[in-house]
Scaffold this motif. Structure first.
Motif, short mmCIF file in Angstrom:
data_model
loop_
_atom_site.label_atom_id
_atom_site.label_comp_id
_atom_site.label_asym_id
_atom_site.label_seq_id
_atom_site.Cartn_x
_atom_site.Cartn_y
_atom_site.Cartn_z
N GLN A 128 0.95 -1.29 -0.09
CA GLN A 128 0.03 -0.09 0.12
C GLN A 128 0.96 1.34 0.00
N TYR A 129 1.14 1.76 -1.07
CA TYR A 129 2.18 2.65 -1.32
C TYR A 129 2.66 3.85 -0.47
N PRO A 130 1.68 4.95 -0.21
CA PRO A 130 2.13 5.83 0.48
C PRO A 130 2.39 5.47 1.88
N GLU A 131 1.56 4.23 2.31
CA GLU A 131 1.77 4.02 3.77
C GLU A 131 3.08 3.20 3.96
N GLU A 132 3.19 2.52 2.98
CA GLU A 132 4.19 1.20 3.18
C GLU A 132 5.06 1.62 2.00
N HIS A 133 6.51 1.17 2.12
CA HIS A 133 7.40 1.57 0.99
C HIS A 133 8.17 0.16 0.88
N ALA A 134 8.10 -0.32 -0.39
CA ALA A 134 8.78 -1.40 -0.60
C ALA A 134 10.35 -1.25 -0.37
N PRO A 135 11.22 -2.24 0.17
CA PRO A 135 12.66 -1.90 0.25
C PRO A 135 13.51 -1.67 -0.98
N LEU A 136 14.26 -0.63 -0.66
CA LEU A 136 15.13 -0.24 -1.82
C LEU A 136 16.51 -0.99 -1.77
N ALA A 137 16.89 -1.37 -3.27
CA ALA A 137 18.39 -1.95 -2.99
C ALA A 137 19.54 -0.92 -2.56
N ALA A 138 20.56 -1.68 -2.11
CA ALA A 138 21.69 -0.73 -1.54
C ALA A 138 22.22 0.31 -2.55
N ARG A 139 22.01 -0.16 -3.94
CA ARG A 139 22.84 0.60 -5.11
C ARG A 139 21.78 1.67 -5.56
N TYR A 140 20.42 1.62 -5.02
CA TYR A 140 19.57 2.48 -5.55
C TYR A 140 19.80 3.77 -5.99
N HIS A 141 19.39 4.30 -7.08
CA HIS A 141 19.74 5.62 -7.53
C HIS A 141 18.83 6.46 -6.96
N GLY A 142 18.64 7.07 -6.00
CA GLY A 142 17.83 8.04 -5.59
C GLY A 142 18.20 9.38 -5.83
N ARG A 143 17.97 10.40 -4.87
CA ARG A 143 18.65 11.81 -4.91
C ARG A 143 19.93 11.92 -4.78
N PHE A 144 20.85 12.77 -5.16
CA PHE A 144 22.30 12.78 -5.17
C PHE A 144 22.39 13.48 -3.62
N GLN A 145 23.65 13.01 -3.07
CA GLN A 145 24.05 13.77 -1.86
C GLN A 145 25.71 13.95 -2.20
#
Lengths: 366, 170
Positions: free
Chosen positions: B25-42
């Motif tokens: 149930q997306y906004p409430e639950e989040h599927a786990p992201l992989a360690a190498r996931y390409h999200g926002r840069f830091q």
């Protein structure tokens, strides 16, 4: 009674065209007299964009051709540049095996979409959800490997970007052991369905001669009974080390092309299993200079993509940027026969025929 | 026999009723992201040496770097990513010699307005001279002072990033 034909635009906005694709149908009642494919709605000029980028920077763009099998698109381009540089023999073993594993996973993912989407086109949208559920596992694996799900940019000139992570192996092994049962499920749900068979058997036949004359490749050609698979007839990379079969159809109709893909998925799983067993240790990237400057000249390399033979032609003028890049996209060339295949069939069959040659518009329009 | 295939298909769907759900149930639950996931840069502004290799590696000229010379070193004053053109291919992260730029697991980068999309990772004035410990070699004294300065800098970088980044961001 004298009747007139009329023309009908199928697309560009039509769910069964797998993107934005238009077919101008000239109809006599419900029967197609003439079908003219009009591609180009998704043209982004990838070949031209490549000319303004360095050799490595082109790789993310190749993802966006056949975005359903982006690993294989990467491979086609990278193979051509490696041939141009003359380092084909220097690619480390481990990188070759990783390429085979990820490439075959990509092929399975692409065939899963082809299978599920085709069921949806024929009118059984349930099949779509089943293949997408299973494809999700491949996407998760790609996420582990390279951080992206579809636009992977995983291959590098001389190898691959990163080694396979530890969590990949159990996931992949589990997946390939589950794959036969998944395929059984598709067979039970889609292939065995009488309505599906009635809609696809003996429809849109590609005769072996026509298939060859029109340059059709991939499962669409193999459905006509021609054993032409580059992995077998002209093995590239390490494909000569694996034991697998090339599934063939008999009649060359929509059903054969469809069932060829399901059989190919099973074979791909066999290849992945063997590759995982024999995965050697070692480096994953050959020794390539930081700035890639291939000598002036040209090279053409081909790989067997999920849709057919993907060729890539690269011309170098000795600078760090390619002078010209051209892709032989199998989807585009397979489309060439669409007009002839649709003639004489009804409108509903056009959708069955178009779905059976499994095009993806990112690749058609490039 | 006609109908056999249909019954088999119904069996497949029927079996599915008793299986585990594969969706979340997306906004409430989040599927786990992989360690190498390409999200926002830091960007770790302390590690960054403002060499500009990331900007050169980018296929779309997303990264814009402004730097000033402080003492003998190049000092990064501004690091802006035109994230609307970013392909998230990861070539910048791969090219970084100091591992300063990295992917995070933040995925909600959506904005209401186009001018808010731009990702400002560092925006700071150049100091008169580099703080102690920064200018000196790591083995020299004043490590504590250097550390404090570094923490301060990181905080400033974070604040700058936060300003430009979405307000709903994690």
């Amino acid at each position: 009674m004298k009747t007139q034909t009329y023309s009908l635009n199928m697309g560009p906005q039509h769910p069964s065209t797998h993107g934005v694709f238009r077919i101008v149908l000239e109809l006599d009642g419900e029967v197609v007299v003439k079908a003219t494919p009009v591609p180009g709605y998704l043209h982004r000029g990838i070949e031209k964009l490549a000319e303004a980028r360095t050799y490595t920077q082109v790789i993310p763009y190749t993802d966006r051709m056949d975005y359903l099998a982006s690993m294989l698109m990467n491979w086609g381009y990278v193979a051509a540049v490696e041939k141009l540089m003359g380092i084909e023999e220097e690619i480390p073993e481990r990188a070759q095996y990783i390429r085979v594993i990820t490439g075959e996973l990509s092929r399975i993912a692409s065939h899963m979409i082809a299978t599920g989407d085709y069921a949806g086109n024929i009118g059984g949208l349930t099949g779509f959800t089943y293949t997408f559920r299973d494809r999700e596992r491949i996407m998760d694996m790609f996420e582990m490997v390279c951080g992206s799900r579809m636009t992977v940019s995983y291959f590098r000139i001389g190898g691959v970007a990163a080694d396979l992570p530890d969590e990949f192996f159990p996931a992949c092994r589990q997946f390939i052991s589950d794959l036969p049962s998944m395929c059984d499920e598709y067979d039970g749900l889609i292939t065995g369905n009488e309505i599906f068979q009635a809609r696809t058997k003996h429809v849109g036949i590609i005769t072996p001669e026509d298939g060859i004359n029109y340059g059709i490749t991939g499962p669409s050609l193999r459905g006509s009974g021609i054993a032409y698979d580059l992995r077998k007839v002209r093995p590239y990379s390490v494909y000569d080390r694996f034991d697998f079969e090339v599934p063939l159809g008999e009649r060359g109709d929509c059903f054969d092309r469809f069932s060829c893909r399901i059989k190919e998925m099973r074979q791909s799983a066999r290849i992945i299993g063997q590759a995982l067993d024999n995965l050697p240790d070692g480096p994953i990237l050959a020794k390539v200079p930081k700035v890639i400057k291939p000598p002036a000249g040209d090279a053409y390399a081909e790989i067997e993509s999920s849709k057919g033979v993907l060729g890539c032609y690269v011309v170098s003028d000795g600078s760090p940027k390619p002078y010209r890049v051209h892709f032989r996209r199998p989807s585009f060339i397979n489309l060439g026969m669409l007009g002839k295949m649709c003639e004489g069939w009804k409108i509903a069959d056009v959708i069955a025929i178009l779905g059976s040659i499994d095009i993806v518009l990112g690749e058609v329009d490039c | 026999m006609f109908g056999q295939g249909l019954i088999k298909g119904l069996q497949v769907t029927w079996h599915e009723m008793f299986k585990k759900k594969v969706t979340v149930q997306y906004p409430e639950e989040h599927a786990p992201l992989a360690a190498r996931y390409h999200g926002r840069f830091q960007l770790d502004a302390d590690k960054c040496i403002a060499c500009g290799m990331c900007a050169n590696a980018c296929p779309n000229k997303v990264i814009q770097i402004t730097k000033e010379k402080v003492g003998k070193k190049q000092y990064l004053t501004k690091y802006v990513m035109r994230i609307e053109y970013c392909l998230f291919c990861g070539l910048c992260v791969e090219s970084c010699p100091k591992d300063a730029i990295a992917f995070s697991h933040i995925i909600n980068m959506n904005q209401f307005y186009r001018d808010k999309v731009r990702l400002v990772l560092v925006d700071r004035p150049a100091p008169e001279s580099l703080p102690e410990g920064e200018a000196a070699e790591p083995d020299a004294g004043g490590a504590a002072a250097g550390k404090a300065a570094r923490v301060q800098q990181a905080a400033r970088a974070q604040a700058a990033a936060g300003k430009a980044a979405d307000k709903e961001g994690e």
